[in-house]
Design a protein around this motif. Structure first.
Motif, short mmCIF file in Angstrom:
data_model
loop_
_atom_site.label_atom_id
_atom_site.label_comp_id
_atom_site.label_asym_id
_atom_site.label_seq_id
_atom_site.Cartn_x
_atom_site.Cartn_y
_atom_site.Cartn_z
N LEU A 42 -15.20 15.20 23.14
CA LEU A 42 -14.06 14.53 22.51
C LEU A 42 -14.53 13.54 21.46
N LEU A 43 -15.59 12.80 21.77
CA LEU A 43 -16.15 11.84 20.81
C LEU A 43 -16.77 12.56 19.61
N ILE A 44 -17.43 13.70 19.86
CA ILE A 44 -17.98 14.49 18.75
C ILE A 44 -16.84 14.94 17.83
N ALA A 45 -15.72 15.35 18.42
CA ALA A 45 -14.56 15.78 17.63
C ALA A 45 -14.04 14.63 16.77
N TRP A 46 -13.97 13.44 17.35
CA TRP A 46 -13.48 12.27 16.61
C TRP A 46 -14.40 11.97 15.41
N ILE A 47 -15.71 12.06 15.62
CA ILE A 47 -16.66 11.80 14.52
C ILE A 47 -16.52 12.90 13.46
N ALA A 48 -16.32 14.15 13.89
CA ALA A 48 -16.14 15.25 12.94
C ALA A 48 -14.87 15.06 12.12
N PHE A 49 -13.79 14.61 12.76
CA PHE A 49 -12.56 14.30 12.03
C PHE A 49 -12.83 13.24 10.96
N GLY A 58 -20.90 7.98 12.05
CA GLY A 58 -22.02 8.31 12.92
C GLY A 58 -22.31 9.80 12.90
N GLU A 59 -23.21 10.21 13.76
CA GLU A 59 -23.60 11.61 13.85
C GLU A 59 -22.62 12.38 14.73
N ALA A 60 -22.20 13.55 14.26
CA ALA A 60 -21.28 14.39 15.02
C ALA A 60 -22.05 15.23 16.03
N ASP A 61 -22.70 14.56 16.98
CA ASP A 61 -23.43 15.23 18.06
C ASP A 61 -23.46 14.30 19.26
N GLN A 62 -24.23 14.67 20.30
CA GLN A 62 -24.18 13.89 21.52
C GLN A 62 -24.72 12.48 21.36
N SER A 63 -25.76 12.29 20.55
CA SER A 63 -26.29 10.94 20.39
C SER A 63 -25.29 10.06 19.64
N GLY A 64 -24.61 10.63 18.62
CA GLY A 64 -23.58 9.88 17.91
C GLY A 64 -22.42 9.53 18.83
N ALA A 65 -22.07 10.46 19.73
CA ALA A 65 -20.99 10.21 20.67
C ALA A 65 -21.33 9.06 21.60
N PHE A 66 -22.53 9.07 22.16
CA PHE A 66 -22.92 8.00 23.08
C PHE A 66 -23.08 6.67 22.34
N ARG A 67 -23.54 6.72 21.09
CA ARG A 67 -23.67 5.49 20.31
C ARG A 67 -22.30 4.87 20.05
N ALA A 68 -21.31 5.71 19.79
CA ALA A 68 -19.95 5.22 19.58
C ALA A 68 -19.41 4.60 20.87
N ALA A 230 -24.78 20.95 11.36
CA ALA A 230 -23.86 22.09 11.28
C ALA A 230 -22.52 21.67 10.68
N PHE A 231 -21.98 20.55 11.16
CA PHE A 231 -20.71 20.06 10.63
C PHE A 231 -20.84 19.72 9.13
N LYS A 232 -21.94 19.10 8.77
CA LYS A 232 -22.12 18.70 7.37
C LYS A 232 -22.37 19.91 6.47
N ALA A 233 -23.01 20.94 7.00
CA ALA A 233 -23.22 22.16 6.22
C ALA A 233 -21.88 22.84 5.95
N VAL A 234 -21.03 22.88 6.96
CA VAL A 234 -19.69 23.46 6.78
C VAL A 234 -18.87 22.62 5.80
N LEU A 235 -19.02 21.31 5.88
CA LEU A 235 -18.28 20.41 5.00
C LEU A 235 -18.62 20.64 3.53
N VAL A 249 -10.78 20.28 16.01
CA VAL A 249 -9.67 20.60 16.92
C VAL A 249 -10.19 21.47 18.06
N GLY A 250 -11.07 22.42 17.72
CA GLY A 250 -11.67 23.26 18.75
C GLY A 250 -12.48 22.46 19.76
N PHE A 251 -13.20 21.46 19.30
CA PHE A 251 -13.97 20.61 20.21
C PHE A 251 -13.04 19.78 21.10
N VAL A 252 -11.88 19.38 20.56
CA VAL A 252 -10.88 18.69 21.40
C VAL A 252 -10.41 19.63 22.51
N CYS A 253 -10.17 20.88 22.14
CA CYS A 253 -9.77 21.88 23.14
C CYS A 253 -10.85 22.08 24.19
#
Length: 267
Positions: A42-49, A58-68, A230-235, A249-253
């Protein structure tokens, strides 16, 4: 004689694994681990949004999620609980691997054992006051491996492995194979959450694996940045913002499905 002793030892090990795996502590800990996994996604999804909106969060991955999470007053307390849950979930997976009758049946729980420990690692680093950055660590590890004999082949193989896991996630979501992990069908809404979630996470892993494999082929370690890369490459592609929002949205799901699995999962 030796064969009989080996069989007795094997039976004893499986007996201990069954005792641990069926204990209340491990069962409820494993269910808490699924909830923890959901929070991370859920936190990764928020960072990706935030990335899609042009904000640097922050980083849209697990370390960014925990840092948030660590930036909030009660965040570290929640992180401790999440780490305990993820570790107990990993323990349950290893008991499943020990109890599996054939080696090919051991591979899946062993892979999940490693995956849940990797998911918990950034939180442990933050809790012990060691700053962590998954993207930088991935790049550094890739650089180190590339400097070894046969390093390019190892990095390419690692990229193909991640890509393969991503393809399996897409397949698991599309064919609804995740329902086999549950004790009962939780209903159509939960099915939809799982399907969308697994496909979205699979796509992200396919991109991450492709970037890692490309880093091995070209020697460009800047391409190896895990989920955040991966998120930044798609962006960066046409309609990238729309695609990143769809992935988020998929990560929220997927996060919501983790809650379903905590309730209905086979533990």
């Amino acid at each position: 004689m030796g064969s009989g002793k080996s069989e007795r030892v094997s039976a004893e090990v499986k007996g201990h694994a069954t005792h641990v795996g069926e204990s209340r502590v491990v069962e409820w800990g494993a269910r808490a681990g699924y909830v923890a996994s959901g929070i991370v996604h859920l936190l990764i999804a928020w960072i990706a949004f935030s990335l899609a909106l042009g904000k640097r969060s922050g980083e849209a991955d697990q370390s960014g999620a925990f840092r948030a999470l660590a930036s909030h007053p009660a965040g570290k307390v929640l992180m401790v609980a999440m780490v305990v849950g993820l570790v107990l979930l990993a323990v349950w997976q290893i008991t499943e691997a020990v109890r599996a009758p054939e080696w090919k049946q051991k591979a899946k729980p062993l892979g999940k054992f490693v995956a849940y420990l990797i998911l918990a690692a950034p939180a442990l680093s933050l809790l012990t006051s060691h700053q962590t950055n998954s993207g930088s660590q991935t790049q550094q590890t890739t650089r180190t491996v590339l400097s070894m004999p046969g390093g390019k082949l190892l990095v390419v193989a690692a990229g193909l492995l991640v890509l393969g896991v991503g393809v399996y996630h897409v397949y698991k979501g599309w064919k609804r194979k995740f329902l086999q992990d549950l004790v009962e069908n939780p209903g159509r809404p939960a099915e939809t959450l799982g399907m969308v979630g697994y496909i979205a996470k699979g796509v992200a892993l396919v991109v991450a694996g492709g970037l890692l494999g490309w880093a091995g082929l070209t020697g460009d370690t800047g391409q190896a940045r895990g989920l955040d890369g991966a998120f930044k490459a798609v962006l960066a592609v046409s309609f990238g913002r729309v695609l990143v929002v769809a992935m988020a949205v998929g990560f929220v799901c997927f996060a919501a499905y983790c809650g379903v699995r905590a309730r209905f999962g086979r533990v």
